[in-house]
Design a protein around this motif. Sequence first.
Motif, mmCIF file in Angstrom:
data_model
loop_
_atom_site.group_PDB
_atom_site.id
_atom_site.type_symbol
_atom_site.label_atom_id
_atom_site.label_comp_id
_atom_site.label_asym_id
_atom_site.label_seq_id
_atom_site.Cartn_x
_atom_site.Cartn_y
_atom_site.Cartn_z
ATOM 1 N N VAL A 322 2.975 9.768 -11.317
ATOM 2 C CA VAL A 322 2.043 8.662 -11.045
ATOM 3 C C VAL A 322 0.941 9.493 -9.933
ATOM 4 C CG1 VAL A 322 1.390 6.399 -10.292
ATOM 5 C CG2 VAL A 322 3.159 6.907 -11.988
ATOM 6 N N GLU A 323 -0.195 9.014 -9.860
ATOM 7 C CA GLU A 323 -0.950 9.545 -8.785
ATOM 8 C C GLU A 323 -0.395 9.031 -7.464
ATOM 9 O OE1 GLU A 323 -5.633 10.076 -10.103
ATOM 10 O OE2 GLU A 323 -4.819 7.902 -10.158
ATOM 11 N N ASP A 324 -0.777 10.066 -6.462
ATOM 12 C CA ASP A 324 -0.332 9.849 -5.340
ATOM 13 C C ASP A 324 1.263 9.945 -4.950
ATOM 14 O OD1 ASP A 324 -2.912 9.975 -4.250
ATOM 15 O OD2 ASP A 324 -2.847 7.565 -4.037
ATOM 16 N N ALA A 408 -2.355 2.500 -9.605
ATOM 17 C CA ALA A 408 -2.965 1.205 -9.830
ATOM 18 C C ALA A 408 -4.182 0.942 -8.985
ATOM 19 C CB ALA A 408 -1.913 0.029 -9.291
ATOM 20 N N SER A 409 -5.152 0.569 -9.541
ATOM 21 C CA SER A 409 -6.555 0.398 -9.041
ATOM 22 C C SER A 409 -6.488 -1.038 -8.150
ATOM 23 C CB SER A 409 -7.512 0.216 -10.223
ATOM 24 O OG SER A 409 -8.915 0.078 -9.556
ATOM 25 N N ALA A 414 -11.086 -1.718 -13.057
ATOM 26 C CA ALA A 414 -11.818 -0.538 -12.671
ATOM 27 C C ALA A 414 -11.428 0.835 -13.408
ATOM 28 C CB ALA A 414 -11.732 -0.425 -10.952
ATOM 29 N N PRO A 415 -12.061 1.768 -13.377
ATOM 30 C CA PRO A 415 -11.460 2.947 -14.179
ATOM 31 C C PRO A 415 -10.590 3.870 -13.168
ATOM 32 C CG PRO A 415 -13.799 3.224 -13.372
ATOM 33 C CD PRO A 415 -13.399 1.780 -13.036
ATOM 34 N N GLY A 416 -9.907 4.790 -14.149
ATOM 35 C CA GLY A 416 -9.229 5.730 -13.165
ATOM 36 C C GLY A 416 -10.287 6.674 -12.559
ATOM 37 N N ALA A 417 -9.570 7.523 -11.690
ATOM 38 C CA ALA A 417 -10.259 8.595 -10.796
ATOM 39 C C ALA A 417 -10.764 9.786 -11.702
ATOM 40 C CB ALA A 417 -9.520 9.097 -9.511
ATOM 41 N N SER A 494 -18.295 -1.923 -14.767
ATOM 42 C CA SER A 494 -18.899 -3.105 -14.534
ATOM 43 C C SER A 494 -17.635 -3.847 -13.493
ATOM 44 C CB SER A 494 -19.029 -4.199 -15.694
ATOM 45 O OG SER A 494 -17.757 -3.835 -16.445
ATOM 46 N N ALA A 495 -16.498 -3.374 -13.594
ATOM 47 C CA ALA A 495 -15.450 -3.993 -12.801
ATOM 48 C C ALA A 495 -15.379 -3.672 -11.385
ATOM 49 C CB ALA A 495 -14.181 -3.866 -13.543
#
Length: 1570
Positions: A322-324, A408-409, A414-417, A494-495
Amino acid sequence: MLYIVLSASIHGVEGEQHSSSDRVIFLLPSASASQAASGWSATALRCFNLSGSPSRVPVMASKVIPWYKKKHVSQVKTDYAYHHTQSVVKHQTERKSSSKSLSQVQAQATEAMAEPAYTIPAFRQRTAEGTEEYQRVSTNVGKGLVVIQEELQRMRVATKAKVDSLAIQREVKNMMVKRLDILDDIPKMPDFLIALRPHTVWEKTPVKLFCTVQGTPRPIVKWYKGGVPVDPLSAPGKYKIENKYGVHSLIISRCVVSDTAEYSAVATNPHGTASSKAMVAVKRPAGAGELCHLGLVPHLTEIHASKLEVTLLDRFSVSFGVEDGSISLVCTMVVVPDLPNVPPLAQWYRDDKLLKPSSLVQMSVGGGVARLTLPQLAKDDEGLYTLRIFTKDGTAEHSAYLFVSDAASSKPGAPGAPMSVKAYDINSDYVLVAWKPPNTVNEAAITGYFVDRCEAGKDSWVQCNDSPVKVCKYPVHGLSVGHSYHFRVRAVNSAGTSRPSRMSDKVTALDAAESERLQVIKIEGRYDIVIKDDDLEGYVTLPGEPTDVHASEVFKSYLVLSWKPPSPRGRAPLWYIIEKCLAGTGAWQRLNTAVKLCSPRYPVYDLQDEQMYQFRVYSVNMYGCSEASAPSEPVQKVDKDGVPSAPGKVVATRNTKSSVFVQWEAPKALKNLMGYYIDGRVVGAKDWFPCNHKPFKHTRFVVHGLIPGETYAFRVQAVNVFGLSDESEESSPIAVESALATPSAPYSITLLNSDGSSITIAWKSPKHCGGSKVNAFYVDKRNADTLVWKEVNLQAVTERICTIDSLTEGTFYEFKVQAANMAGVGVPSAPSAAMKCEAWTMEEPGPAYDLSFSEVRSHSLVLLWKAPIYTGAGAVSGYLVDMAKKGSSEFVTLNQEAVSHRYLKVSGLEEGESYVFRVRAINAKGVGKPSQVSEPVCAKALPGTQEIVAGVDEETGDVFLSLEACEICDTSKFVWSKNYKPIGDCPRVAVTKKGRTSRLTFTNPDKDDLGKYSVVVTDTDGVSASHTLTEDALNTMLELSYAIRHPVVPLKHGLNYEILEKGHVRFWVQAVKLSPSVSYRFIVNDKEVTNGEGHKISHDVASGIIQMTVDLFTRANEGTYTVQITDGKAKTQSSQVLVGDVFKVALKEAEFQRKEHIRKQGPHFSEYLHFTVTEDCTVMLACKLANVKKETTFHWYREDDEIVPETPPNVMSGACALPIPLFSRKDQGIFKATLSDDRGKDTSVFDISGQVFDDIINAIAKIAGSSASDLVLQCTPEGIRLQCYMNYYTEEMKTIWKHKESKIASSEKMRIGGTAEMAWMQICDPSDKEKGHYSIEISDGEKTHTRTFDLSGQAYTDAYEEYLRLKAAAFAEKNRGRVVGGLPDVVTIMEEKSLSLTCTVWGEPTPEVTWFKNEQEVASNEHTRVMFDGGKFASLVINKVTPDDSGKYSINVRNKYGGEFVEITVSVYRHGEQIPVAKVGQPKTPAATPASTPVPPRSPAPPSKTPTPTPSKSQTPMSMKSPTPASTPASTPVPKSPTPTPKSPTPTPSRGVKSPTPPRFMKSPTPPRK
């Protein structure tokens, strides 16, 4: 696929290492005419050996691989290799005997090759429909069959020639070995032909011990070190045992000193034992011991890392991060020789790109481990990782994929990076940043991106674009020359905004054209001379014009202008001016008016849509401007490509039990494709999940991490700089299962019984069934002294136990087993240990067998086994179970008392630890042989393990037990047991299966069904569970079953009522679930109420609420309310009784709500009066207003008296407040606020008393306590005072003073008080008893605020000394001589009058009184009499005053403690003169006025005590004259009151200024008397 199949049996010669009857199948796939013409010229037969051994018979002179066996060449590594195998299975029902003659072999082989037709086995017989399909396909074969038949004929000829050659070879060999066979049949004990010899070797070098031994039967050789068996598995890579052609050898690699020992080889056969011994001595070079002791490695001959022998052991698998987060890929290996100073040469690759060590990629190799650590994961790290190690024989490689999912955003949806952020086209003030878009599965579409920059070495990020850019490129302008930057990107939808991407590598803004202006000239091939274009151009002032102006990047959001710098350029710094115009108009406008442009790049944004533009550029330096460049070609702001088209057909195929192979067709319009995103979903679910998180470049992908047995569908999207394409069509659903293959080898062959002529063995099923059920086993045997294997069973064995007959007693035998499934016969097992055929005569039972595990969890498991075949002298009465940790030989018996059943639950295991077990059977004669040790089992549950659920079917009411398997395959079966005995076909239960779930349903449950139920899922990694059905649980489920079969509409809430706005009353009931066909009715006092005037009835299926609203609730509505509900077969009703007091309460509330509604039609209080306390402890009475207008008036009252605040209330603000500063008990009372206008009036009353008053005091105490300062010490003449300053203090606050944790009560000794700014406690006349710890506690009802002071030690000593000093000063001040009252400041008198200046003095002891005139002492005489009566009254009487008597008179009152000096101005005027206005200090001529006598003073009184200390001596001036105020117009002086001033913090002096008390060593200012 249609196959043409030929079969043949090719018999080997005894002594060969293949089976004596090799089963061969030739498969030939049919094809269309076009396939035959193009790809079948090299088609050959595929040879299968159904026994599992590779056939040693070459079928063709040259080997040609058919098309379906060719491996696809792919750029993708192992994880993406697409292995597709199709096979035809021929069930082997009969195995040929090896005793046939040579002629029979030749005849059968010839017949098989000459047979033109293929006899179809029974299991392959076609139905009528199949025959028609076969005929239809056959008609399309065409020319392909002709080619196949020619190829077949050629192979037949080649096969016949090879068979003839084999037959001749066998005949020759048989003739040669007849004599040897006679000799070999003579029994012979082992004998060493070549014995072991001793060796002396250096440390870190290998040694090889070998010997040759003979004997009949062939002996078995075991190796020992110092009497202990040598186990190669105990130290992988250390020992290697070989047996080739009768030569037995033991190789010890990289010897150490501890390897020095006596080694022996022991040979054994049925006729005896022989041994050979030899000594191995390992020596250490001189000095090596000291170096090793110091942790150093002795110098060795240099060995390159590529010369090492490396064998990979444990390899990293497909990983998920997972990221980070962080992850490590680890691969263990065996290195020979293992040199600590020469580690293997290892390289790591990501997607075939070599990785280099950095802060984000950490590599290490050594100690038998190669490790790659990624400490901070990002989606950039996703890809195929390959470890490549250079070895002596080439390279050893391993690859596996790493998936990195989005973190997790911070905002849901919200979109991913974004990822892969890179900077291109770097110039002095411009770079082009590009990136890859993230995958959006269930999130809203991405609307744009923000690009941020940060200077290297700093932490502050600056957003580059004001509005999101819609494409994955952005030109960053305005950089500083020579500065280095990092870039990152954030996606927007939009989120919200995504997390930032990983920052790009550092780039430095430099002029790329500078390097192009340098020329390097080589002189004599050795020297380089660098020449700048400036030197060649000469002296240039004005630069030339730029050239090649064009748009290098064109998008709808922006375009980037590019051009070539001018030539000649000149030495002066250069910049550019850009102009634009509509194509064809010639109206040029300057673009970069505020920007000094130094790079030959410039992004342009503000262009109109659908307009064509041209651009031109000027070069500018300090000398001027160049000519304009040639205009660019017309260009329009437009997206030329757009997103790619959707990918084509998606096909998913089986790969492994947790992965699926997905491939698809590329889009028709690629449009600079970046790659693909693959999405998946569980069939039946709505949400998709991403299968990869970084665009994948190829059109095939292996999706990992899937749930075994689950069914999925997949789709693909193409990605380019403009974003994601439309989704492709979904693939067909596919279940996650392993691809079909032959089973793996059985293992753990166990001896169960031997009677002298037969042996019974058992084995365990293969660990991998190959994707289909294992339905047959084949057993081979051989004498331990031969290499020839012979078949045991012609017919397939279906059970995992077999008895081998016709054996020779006393002979050692070895066995191997092969398993078969639909794909064919698998590889054989490893040969068993040598088993001696001898009759068992022991009275104890034989070993139990087939140990297996069920319900493996973190701390427990269930062990199962089968009863021994050999029971001994009596029946088996029980079993003992032993357990040991893996690698340990110390077994512990788990059950001290034998269990009669064949299972045991083992508890108390350590999570993650591995264990082995064995079982011993018991009969009346004792404990039998232990079973073979089980396979190691790890005490850890499978991921996703579920337990058996007991429940009741909501539809039918059936009681059931259910298990959802965490993994499953096509061949898996749910095997249910009761008390670990298979249930089978039983009328009491019914077993059903749906997907991954199996249900055991009880037909008529009762007490006979109580017990422990377990279920095992076959062909999995041990999915199993159990559940004990108790009587209480069964009774509960039976009650629920009855309720379901006799349904009642379940209610969440019975009939309730609530009072609504306007006084409406709502009656409602809520059911757990309602169907759309529900019906109901309301009954009030036995009368049905319908929907109409005064009543509103409705329901909501989703929430299950049924309601009735009564508009006007009056006394007539008292009674009983009932609702009756019918929903299908279920019914229910609920009632609410509203009579008596309950009804009165409801009616009162309804009337109140009705009045509230009417009140709110005019101005009203939306929040009634309440209090708040500000930070300065001001109490604010506040309220909020609603529905007001400018004409609305607002008034404050207290006890009906109107309060007019300083600031008039502003009703239009919606809130009003009344401040009450310095709040105390005096502020108690009833406060009222009124609000009125022409629409009505509203009133709010607030009673500040009782609990409300206490709450306000507590709120004040909370703020005051928080602001309280530390205790401050202040000394006074009366004692020592401790003070605590705070925002506000009042005695109503709950304040407690403590001394040594004891509460202090106010007394004469300890006085407690305070002011508005502080609280204090004074210790009067302190002593040593008052030393110690003091504290003040301010309680606000919730929290106690405490401040402390330690009055002890030096603090107390200093305070006490100061107190004594102040006390002495106060005593002196109190007792000094002073004028208490009676003297005026100014006296005006007419001459000839008598003047009497009389005053009251006081002092202890009695003071001395001296009068002065003009600073000269006045002596008493007839004209001037000085009197001092009773030590209290002092007088100066002047008889018949004259103008000479005018002047400044003063009195000095003094005792030993000090005194006071008071001045009086006397003016004498003559008779007839106007009464002068005397000035202070200026005596006037006396006037002739009657004598005036001052008013005699009252009785004096000593001054009162004051708690405030007097100023210290150092602060008081040594002497001070009293100013004389102007006298009154009357001749009579104004008398002063003799009464001392009241008690106050600072004493008020009399009109005459007090004379300071001089020190004892100072003289009085009054001259001494003579």
